[in-house]
Design an enzyme around this catalytic site. Structure first.
Site, PDB file in Angstrom:
ATOM      1  CD  GLU A 283     -10.504  -2.503   6.301  1.00 23.34           C
ATOM      2  OE1 GLU A 283     -11.352  -2.314   7.194  1.00 23.34           O
ATOM      3  OE2 GLU A 283     -10.078  -3.701   5.987  1.00 23.34           O
ATOM      4  CD  GLU A 375      -7.023  -6.115   6.853  1.00 19.92           C
ATOM      5  OE1 GLU A 375      -6.352  -4.916   7.137  1.00 19.92           O
ATOM      6  OE2 GLU A 375      -8.311  -6.297   7.338  1.00 19.92           O
TER       7      GLU A 375
END
Ligand code: IDC
Length: 457
Positions: A283, A375
């Site tokens: 991320e 995710e």
């Protein structure tokens, strides 16, 4: 193999005159098909899915109507549409991203309901006012031979899809580990057997943090453990997603040298396997798309040099939100894509925090970019808080409809509501029963374990 009872209602009304009197007038046949499934039921309540397939001319707006068979039966909360109920009559109107239905296209909506007494199925389905008559049918079970990896083989990106060895789009549904530096005890033969056989998971995401006591503290040890988990997934016929879990700092370039070292090693070691997918930066955050793109264009060649045919997933701006969490959107990627082939872009969401505006962004982006939800959580973005069942269901229905692959955070016993297991589970050998599953775990297991429909030719 699970068999679902589905109420299949088919409506086919011939508009105008009949064929016997005027052949030209029969062309405008209108119809729809309803698949109604009760996904779960509890005392006084139930959750149902309604799939409406348009068999008539394309529509650019639709209203689905049906009748609750019993006055005590009520829609409590609906999703993927605007829901209303008056007496027993329920009216369901399509929303922005599903209101256009081509001929043969389907919209999937769902709701939780309450009931008193028996819980019979709704009747009298209509699509834009055209009546449907129904009969109870059993869906044929899909019973593919072999494991997900046996059936699909080496994957590749085709257009905006993930495709299998027959060049047909597929969706992988599975679970992510928690940080393997913290919850390594949860990844053993029994838990991975349960994941493959009871959960019927197609993939295991192996989440290797780089900081926070992760890879940087012991590169050789973490590399070896990742490889071991790749082998354990392979032995059970699951895909393995190797996640280089950068998070803080948010600029992946901080870890560029580590990434090159790590991926050169795992790509060389796993090049001969069909089950490996590489995710090069979990991320990115607080960093521009051009910096992420620059990182990707340095790491991907390192992977390709060792393992030329594997799919690579690239993290996106704003915690892999395609930029949305930074006030941007997918257009910066569309306008300046990573210079590489056989890649997908990551999209992450947490259902209690990220709702319609994020779903609209994903829907828009999905027709332009290959996306992989590597995710997501059923809870808030901090990994805790209450599970949001309605938002999670809306998300998963959307991902199913678009055949977008996903991995849920987390297959672990972390003491937080995003975890699938209650604390202490990983000391034992049960990873499947309701005794060990959290609310999130139970929901995910029920979604992931439904039959896959992987094309085999
Ligand atoms: C969270 C874990 C939590 C841990 C924290 C450490 O759930 O137990 O203490 O990381 O950094 C993400 C990240 C993922 C986060 C998760 C929940 O990829 O590492 O895990 N999350 O906050 N992005 C959005 C949410």
């Amino acid at each position: 193999m699970k068999r679902l009872l589905a109420l299949v209602a088919t409506c086919a009304t011939v508009l105008g005159l009949t064929a016997a009197t005027s052949p030209q007038a029969t062309a405008a046949a209108t119809g729809c098909k309803i698949d109604y499934t009760v996904a779960s039921q509890w005392t006084g309540g139930f959750q149902a899915a309604v799939k409406v397939t348009n068999l008539g001319a394309p529509v650019t707006g639709w209203t689905l109507g049906f009748a609750m068979p019993d006055a005590g039966q009520k829609v409590v909360q609906g999703w993927n549409a605007t829901w209303s109920q008056s007496g027993s009559a329920v009216s369901v109107a399509g929303v922005d991203w599903n209101r256009t239905l081509a001929t043969g296209a389907a919209a999937e909506v769902g709701f939780t309901g309450s009931f008193t007494g028996a819980n019979p199925k709704p009747t009298a389905f209509t699509l834009n006012g055209v009546a449907c008559t129904g009969s109870l049918e059993e869906e044929p079970p899909t019973d593919p031979d072999g494991t997900p990896v046996d059936i699909n083989g080496q994957l590749h990106v085709c257009g905006v899809n993930l495709c299998n060895q027959y060049d047909r789009p597929i969706q992988l549904r599975g679970m992510s580990t928690h940080g393997i530096q913290w919850f390594d005890q949860c990844y053993n033969a029994a838990s991975l057997d349960a994941l493959a056989n009871d959960w019927k998971s197609d993939l295991l995401r192996i989440s290797m943090y780089v900081q926070e006591d992760g890879y940087e503290t012991d590169p050789a040890g973490f590399t070896a453990r990742v490889n071991e988990l790749v082998d354990m997934a392979e032995a059970r016929g699951m895909y393995a997603l190797i996640d280089f879990h950068t998070l803080t700092p948010g600029d992946p370039n901080y870890n560029l040298q580590r990434a090159k070292t790590f991926f050169a090693s795992v790509a060389a070691r796993n090049a001969g396997k069909k089950n490996v997918i590489y995710e090069i930066a979990n991320e990115p955050n607080g960093v521009s798309w051009s910096a992420i793109k620059n990182y990707a264009e340095q790491v991907i060649p390192v992977i390709r040099a060792a393992d030329p045919d594997a799919v690579v997933i690239v993290g996106t701006r704003g915690w892999s939100s395609l930029g949305v969490s930074d006030g941007s959107n997918e257009s910066e990627i569309v306008n300046s894509p990573v210079n590489a082939t056989n890649i997908m872009y990551a999209f992450h969401f947490y259902a209690a925090s990220h709702k319609d505006d994020y779903r609209s962004a994903l829907s828009r982006a999905a027709s332009q970019l290959p996306l992989f939800v590597s995710e997501f959580g059923t809870v808030s973005a901090n990994g805790g808080g209450a599970m949001d069942r309605a938002s999670t269901t809306a998300w998963l229905d959307l991902l199913d409809q678009r055949k977008i692959s996903y991995a849920n955070w987390t297959y672990s016993e972390a003491p937080e509501s995003s975890a699938a297991f209650k604390p202490g589970t990983c000391n034992g050998s049960d990873y499947s029963s309701s005794a060990v599953l959290t609310e999130s775990g139970a929901l995910l297991k029920s979604r992931i374990s439904t039959p896959d429909s992987f094309p085999t030719s």
